[in-house]
Design an enzyme around this catalytic site. Structure first.
Site, PDB file in Angstrom:
ATOM      1  N   CYS A 133       0.817  -1.400  -0.037  1.00 33.15           N
ATOM      2  CA  CYS A 133       0.032  -0.039   0.015  1.00 33.15           C
ATOM      3  C   CYS A 133       0.858   1.246   0.172  1.00 33.15           C
ATOM      4  CB  CYS A 133      -0.882   0.034   1.071  1.00 33.15           C
ATOM      5  SG  CYS A 133      -0.357   0.317   2.641  1.00 33.15           S
ATOM      6  N   ARG A 134       0.401   2.118   0.348  1.00 32.27           N
ATOM      7  CA  ARG A 134       1.221   3.715   0.292  1.00 32.27           C
ATOM      8  C   ARG A 134       2.485   3.500   1.218  1.00 32.27           C
ATOM      9  NH1 ARG A 134       1.580   8.943   2.150  1.00 32.27           N
ATOM     10  NH2 ARG A 134       0.220   8.408   4.030  1.00 32.27           N
TER      11      ARG A 134
END
Length: 102
Positions: free
Chosen positions: A66-67
């Site tokens: 994810c980020r």
């Protein structure tokens, strides 16, 4: 709860550069993915993981991205609890220095 296995962005990049076949799942939102994904990663938004369980195989290890590593960590807990082999890329795309596909 068992700990989640992790992989660093550097370790992952080395494996990809060595030509290893890995199952990468990017759980970010569409607009985040538009800013670039790790080549070969499959995009399944975090919120849609439960309805996409049929896409996962219990004999395969998946690396979640994810980020920053938070959402992917939550997805890892969820899937590990269901008997899947998972690994979380810590630091997420914020720390990814390898190539990206758009």
């Amino acid at each position: 709860m068992e700990d989640i296995e992790i992989i660093t962005p550097e370790e992952l990049n080395k494996k990809l550069e060595a030509g290893e076949k890995l199952e990468l799942i990017d759980v970010r939102e569409d607009e985040e993915v538009a800013q670039g994904m790790i080549p070969g990663a499959k995009h399944i938004r975090m919120g849609t993981i439960p309805e996409n369980l049929h896409q996962f195989d219990k004999d395969t290890e998946y690396i979640f991205i994810c980020r920053s590593g938070g959402r992917s960590h939550n997805v890892c807990y969820y899937l590990q609890d269901k008997g899947f082999k998972v690994r979380n890329m810590i630091g997420g795309m914020l720390e990814w220095t390898g190539e990206k596909q758009f």
